[in-house]
Design an enzyme around this catalytic site. Structure first.
Site, PDB file in Angstrom:
ATOM      1  N   GLU A 194      15.981 -31.091 -20.487  1.00  0.00           N
ATOM      2  CA  GLU A 194      15.580 -29.982 -19.616  1.00  0.00           C
ATOM      3  C   GLU A 194      14.317 -30.312 -18.823  1.00  0.00           C
ATOM      4  O   GLU A 194      14.085 -29.717 -17.774  1.00  0.00           O
ATOM      5  CB  GLU A 194      15.407 -28.680 -20.415  1.00  0.00           C
ATOM      6  CG  GLU A 194      14.243 -28.694 -21.370  1.00  0.00           C
ATOM      7  CD  GLU A 194      14.106 -27.416 -22.175  1.00  0.00           C
ATOM      8  OE1 GLU A 194      15.127 -26.913 -22.666  1.00  0.00           O
ATOM      9  OE2 GLU A 194      12.980 -26.925 -22.307  1.00  0.00           O
ATOM     10  N   GLU A 245      23.850 -22.657 -21.091  1.00  0.00           N
ATOM     11  CA  GLU A 245      22.851 -21.742 -21.664  1.00  0.00           C
ATOM     12  C   GLU A 245      22.776 -20.487 -20.794  1.00  0.00           C
ATOM     13  O   GLU A 245      22.737 -20.580 -19.563  1.00  0.00           O
ATOM     14  CB  GLU A 245      21.490 -22.439 -21.693  1.00  0.00           C
ATOM     15  CG  GLU A 245      20.389 -21.596 -22.311  1.00  0.00           C
ATOM     16  CD  GLU A 245      19.056 -22.347 -22.351  1.00  0.00           C
ATOM     17  OE1 GLU A 245      18.896 -23.330 -21.601  1.00  0.00           O
ATOM     18  OE2 GLU A 245      18.181 -21.934 -23.128  1.00  0.00           O
ATOM     19  N   TRP A 274       5.369 -29.656 -27.921  1.00  0.00           N
ATOM     20  CA  TRP A 274       6.245 -28.549 -28.335  1.00  0.00           C
ATOM     21  C   TRP A 274       7.470 -28.553 -27.473  1.00  0.00           C
ATOM     22  O   TRP A 274       7.488 -29.169 -26.426  1.00  0.00           O
ATOM     23  CB  TRP A 274       5.529 -27.193 -28.259  1.00  0.00           C
ATOM     24  CG  TRP A 274       5.222 -26.736 -26.890  1.00  0.00           C
ATOM     25  CD1 TRP A 274       4.038 -26.895 -26.224  1.00  0.00           C
ATOM     26  CD2 TRP A 274       6.087 -26.064 -25.981  1.00  0.00           C
ATOM     27  NE1 TRP A 274       4.124 -26.367 -24.981  1.00  0.00           N
ATOM     28  CE2 TRP A 274       5.376 -25.845 -24.790  1.00  0.00           C
ATOM     29  CE3 TRP A 274       7.413 -25.603 -26.066  1.00  0.00           C
ATOM     30  CZ2 TRP A 274       5.934 -25.214 -23.681  1.00  0.00           C
ATOM     31  CZ3 TRP A 274       7.965 -24.983 -24.957  1.00  0.00           C
ATOM     32  CH2 TRP A 274       7.229 -24.792 -23.783  1.00  0.00           C
ATOM     33  N   ASP A 312      16.915 -25.579 -31.028  1.00  0.00           N
ATOM     34  CA  ASP A 312      16.017 -26.294 -30.113  1.00  0.00           C
ATOM     35  C   ASP A 312      14.766 -26.721 -30.873  1.00  0.00           C
ATOM     36  O   ASP A 312      14.036 -25.885 -31.416  1.00  0.00           O
ATOM     37  CB  ASP A 312      15.648 -25.346 -28.953  1.00  0.00           C
ATOM     38  CG  ASP A 312      14.998 -26.069 -27.785  1.00  0.00           C
ATOM     39  OD1 ASP A 312      14.525 -27.201 -27.971  1.00  0.00           O
ATOM     40  OD2 ASP A 312      14.973 -25.483 -26.675  1.00  0.00           O
ATOM     41  N   ARG A 368      22.284 -19.848 -30.078  1.00  0.00           N
ATOM     42  CA  ARG A 368      21.136 -20.665 -30.467  1.00  0.00           C
ATOM     43  C   ARG A 368      20.312 -19.881 -31.485  1.00  0.00           C
ATOM     44  O   ARG A 368      20.106 -18.673 -31.324  1.00  0.00           O
ATOM     45  CB  ARG A 368      20.283 -20.976 -29.236  1.00  0.00           C
ATOM     46  CG  ARG A 368      19.219 -21.994 -29.490  1.00  0.00           C
ATOM     47  CD  ARG A 368      18.337 -22.200 -28.276  1.00  0.00           C
ATOM     48  NE  ARG A 368      17.169 -21.347 -28.319  1.00  0.00           N
ATOM     49  CZ  ARG A 368      16.023 -21.601 -27.682  1.00  0.00           C
ATOM     50  NH1 ARG A 368      15.905 -22.688 -26.937  1.00  0.00           N
ATOM     51  NH2 ARG A 368      15.005 -20.778 -27.756  1.00  0.00           N
ATOM     52  N   ARG A 423      20.878 -31.915 -20.517  1.00  0.00           N
ATOM     53  CA  ARG A 423      20.354 -30.554 -20.434  1.00  0.00           C
ATOM     54  C   ARG A 423      19.713 -30.225 -19.077  1.00  0.00           C
ATOM     55  O   ARG A 423      19.094 -29.162 -18.935  1.00  0.00           O
ATOM     56  CB  ARG A 423      19.286 -30.369 -21.526  1.00  0.00           C
ATOM     57  CG  ARG A 423      19.829 -30.327 -22.916  1.00  0.00           C
ATOM     58  CD  ARG A 423      20.453 -28.981 -23.223  1.00  0.00           C
ATOM     59  NE  ARG A 423      19.465 -27.940 -23.346  1.00  0.00           N
ATOM     60  CZ  ARG A 423      19.568 -26.734 -22.785  1.00  0.00           C
ATOM     61  NH1 ARG A 423      20.596 -26.422 -22.028  1.00  0.00           N
ATOM     62  NH2 ARG A 423      18.634 -25.832 -22.978  1.00  0.00           N
ATOM     63  N   GLU A 475      18.645 -29.790 -30.118  1.00  0.00           N
ATOM     64  CA  GLU A 475      18.098 -30.064 -28.773  1.00  0.00           C
ATOM     65  C   GLU A 475      16.647 -30.528 -28.846  1.00  0.00           C
ATOM     66  O   GLU A 475      15.881 -30.045 -29.693  1.00  0.00           O
ATOM     67  CB  GLU A 475      18.188 -28.748 -27.967  1.00  0.00           C
ATOM     68  CG  GLU A 475      17.573 -28.829 -26.595  1.00  0.00           C
ATOM     69  CD  GLU A 475      17.458 -27.455 -25.941  1.00  0.00           C
ATOM     70  OE1 GLU A 475      18.087 -26.479 -26.430  1.00  0.00           O
ATOM     71  OE2 GLU A 475      16.721 -27.345 -24.951  1.00  0.00           O
ATOM     72  N   TYR A 524       6.882 -20.524 -30.488  1.00  0.00           N
ATOM     73  CA  TYR A 524       7.513 -20.421 -29.174  1.00  0.00           C
ATOM     74  C   TYR A 524       9.038 -20.405 -29.331  1.00  0.00           C
ATOM     75  O   TYR A 524       9.601 -21.151 -30.125  1.00  0.00           O
ATOM     76  CB  TYR A 524       7.107 -21.616 -28.305  1.00  0.00           C
ATOM     77  CG  TYR A 524       7.771 -21.596 -26.955  1.00  0.00           C
ATOM     78  CD1 TYR A 524       7.330 -20.736 -25.966  1.00  0.00           C
ATOM     79  CD2 TYR A 524       8.863 -22.410 -26.688  1.00  0.00           C
ATOM     80  CE1 TYR A 524       7.948 -20.700 -24.728  1.00  0.00           C
ATOM     81  CE2 TYR A 524       9.488 -22.380 -25.453  1.00  0.00           C
ATOM     82  CZ  TYR A 524       9.027 -21.517 -24.481  1.00  0.00           C
ATOM     83  OH  TYR A 524       9.641 -21.470 -23.259  1.00  0.00           O
ATOM     84  N   HIS A 552      12.265 -28.274 -29.382  1.00  0.00           N
ATOM     85  CA  HIS A 552      11.147 -28.220 -28.425  1.00  0.00           C
ATOM     86  C   HIS A 552      10.225 -29.438 -28.498  1.00  0.00           C
ATOM     87  O   HIS A 552       9.005 -29.300 -28.417  1.00  0.00           O
ATOM     88  CB  HIS A 552      10.342 -26.926 -28.615  1.00  0.00           C
ATOM     89  CG  HIS A 552      11.080 -25.708 -28.159  1.00  0.00           C
ATOM     90  ND1 HIS A 552      11.489 -25.524 -26.869  1.00  0.00           N
ATOM     91  CD2 HIS A 552      11.500 -24.612 -28.841  1.00  0.00           C
ATOM     92  CE1 HIS A 552      12.115 -24.368 -26.756  1.00  0.00           C
ATOM     93  NE2 HIS A 552      12.154 -23.800 -27.930  1.00  0.00           N
TER      94      HIS A 552
HETATM   95  O1  KDG Z   1      10.020 -23.340 -18.878  1.00  0.00           O
HETATM   96  C1  KDG Z   1      10.305 -23.789 -20.154  1.00  0.00           C
HETATM   97  C2  KDG Z   1      11.508 -23.066 -20.707  1.00  0.00           C
HETATM   98  O2  KDG Z   1      12.509 -23.033 -19.754  1.00  0.00           O
HETATM   99  C3  KDG Z   1      12.031 -23.739 -21.932  1.00  0.00           C
HETATM  100  O3  KDG Z   1      11.054 -23.776 -22.905  1.00  0.00           O
HETATM  101  C4  KDG Z   1      13.259 -23.051 -22.438  1.00  0.00           C
HETATM  102  O4  KDG Z   1      13.542 -24.739 -24.096  1.00  0.00           O
HETATM  103  C5  KDG Z   1      14.023 -23.895 -23.377  1.00  0.00           C
HETATM  104  C6  KDG Z   1      15.479 -23.721 -23.405  1.00  0.00           C
HETATM  105  O5  KDG Z   1      16.127 -24.506 -24.077  1.00  0.00           O
HETATM  106  O6  KDG Z   1      15.970 -22.826 -22.734  1.00  0.00           O
HETATM  107 MG    MG Z   2      15.069 -26.177 -24.673  1.00  0.00          MG
END
Ligand code: KDG
Ligand code: MG
Length: 409
Positions: free
Chosen positions: A269, A346, A409, A217, A147, A290, A243, A159, A219
């Site tokens: 996620e 992951e 985010w 990602d 990634r 995810r 993602e 982030y 986010h």
């Molecule tokens: O708790 C939030 C994280 O697990 C997240 O931000 C991590 O986006 C993430 C990822 O794809 O691992």
């Molecule tokens: Mg993520």
């Protein structure tokens, strides 16, 4: 085999984890991960105050019945706190059942469908040269899929990008390094991001060639039309997936992105139930789901979801950052090995302190993870070590635009 006790362990070896320990009257123990990053104590209370008293004396072998009892019986269904609690109970009971059978969990899930689970790691850099070094460090550690996240010119911090090159750019800054009682705030600029990201992938492909699977990602930071544009702009670089392009709860947003780009999409996620995916799966709007074992109702909940995804040709990409404890990670690996529609796993390596508390047996060889053949999940919890790392509040950051507006985010 009856449940004698259900105890909640909150510990912070490098970051906060909530673990459920179920013990049976014949002395078997099972572990379940109940960690909800930044909201840990709410799940600990849900388990201690509302679930543990219901478990004592129940038949430990009745996993499905216990899942339904906690899910339907509570009346208040779904949601991250409830489903993390259900997940912890479910995972601990699967651990016990597999230990009682003397088998690794994946055998009870139907046996291995592959020799190991392809894992991706997190490379990041504040700028492109630092990122390229981080990709190199990941390749040296054995990763075969990576990634890619970078800093954005004009933004102080982003982030998902390590604030120092130490450790190969693998760590998030909110693990514990910038632990503080209130969330940090970051400034975000989507137009700057959209201009920069394609140049980053161009540089990575130029350096590492066309073969390496690359992921990214978003986010949840883009609008659908912005995500559609990014997907199109990244097509020449052949991503494994893009993602969380848009805020995940808006399932129909994915229709617009899908109409514009062939870049594969992954989402989920933050989801905690198969119901979060119905439009996404039925309309084939994504390529990878995810969800984590920890957040989607445990081995039972995630197995149901992956089977449903499999009917639509959609594959797994189970969430595995360091806030999924080694217990949640091991449970994921057993599913990865067993399900037919595995995609990728992951894998951010846990900190050494985390691995002092959670004794793992899974292996990472030639880019593939294997859960090991230890009976159960294959993870032990060292309670004395756990006591050395008391809980301290830690939060994910909050994102704002330059004018102060709170942003996704
Ligand atoms: O708790 C939030 C994280 O697990 C997240 O931000 C991590 O986006 C993430 C990822 O794809 O691992
Ligand atoms: Mg993520």
């Amino acid at each position: 085999m009856r449940i004698a006790s259900a105890d909640v362990v909150v510990t912070s070896p490098a970051r906060n984890f909530v673990t459920l320990v179920i013990t049976t009257d014949d002395g078997l123990t099972g572990l379940g991960d109940a960690t909800l990053n930044g909201r840990e104590l709410s799940v600990a209370s849900y388990l201690r105050d509302h679930v543990a008293p219901l478990l004592e004396g129940r038949d430990a072998s009745r996993i499905e019945d216990t899942w339904q009892y906690l899910y339907r019986g509570a009346y208040w269904r779904r949601g991250p706190v409830t489903m993390a609690a259900v997940a912890a109970v479910d995972t601990a009971l699967w651990d016990i059942k597999a230990k009682a059978a003397g088998m690794p969990l994946y055998q009870l899930l139907g046996g291995a469908s592959r020799t190991g689970a392809l894992a991706y790691g997190h490379a990041s850099g504040r700028d492109v040269p630092e990122l390229l070094d981080s990709v190199r460090a990941h390749l040296e550690r054995g990763y075969r899929a990576i990634r890619v996240q970078t800093g954005i010119p004009g933004l102080d911090s982003v982030y998902g990008v390590a604030s120092s090159a130490a450790g190969g750019g693998e760590r998030y800054d909110y693990e514990p390094a910038r632990r503080r009682p209130l969330p940090a705030e970051e400034t975000w600029d989507t137009r700057a991001y959209l201009r920069h990201v394609p140049t980053v992938f161009e540089a990575v492909r130029a350096e590492f060639g066309p073969g390496l699977p690359l992921l990214h990602d978003g986010h949840h930071r883009m609008t659908p039309i912005q995500a559609a544009r990014l997907g199109k702009d990244l097509e020449p670089y052949d991503l494994f997936w893009l993602e969380d392009a848009t805020p995940a709860e808006d399932q129909t947003a994915l229709r617009l992105i899908r109409q514009h780009t062939t870049t594969p999409l992954a989402i989920g996620e933050v989801f905690n139930s198969a119901h979060d995916y119905t439009v996404l799966l039925q309309e084939r709007l994504i390529d990878y789901v995810r969800s984590a074992v920890t957040h989607a109702g445990g081995v039972t909940g995630l197995r149901r979801l992956l089977d449903m995804a499999g009917h639509f040709g959609i594959r797994s990409g189970i969430h595995g950052p360091t806030d999924i404890s080694p217990v949640g990670m091991a449970a994921a690996l057993h599913l990865d090995l067993a399900v037919h529609n595995f995609g990728i796993q992951e894998y951010m390596r846990h900190a050494p302190e985390t691995l002092e508390v959670f004794r793992t047996s899974f292996t990472f060889t030639d880019g593939l993870l294997h859960p090991s053949d230890t009976p159960g999940l294959g993870v032990g919890l060292d309670l004395a070590a756990a006591e050395r790392f008391p809980y301290a509040p830690a939060y994910l950051p909050v994102n704002r635009l330059a004018d102060g507006t709170v942003h996704d985010w």
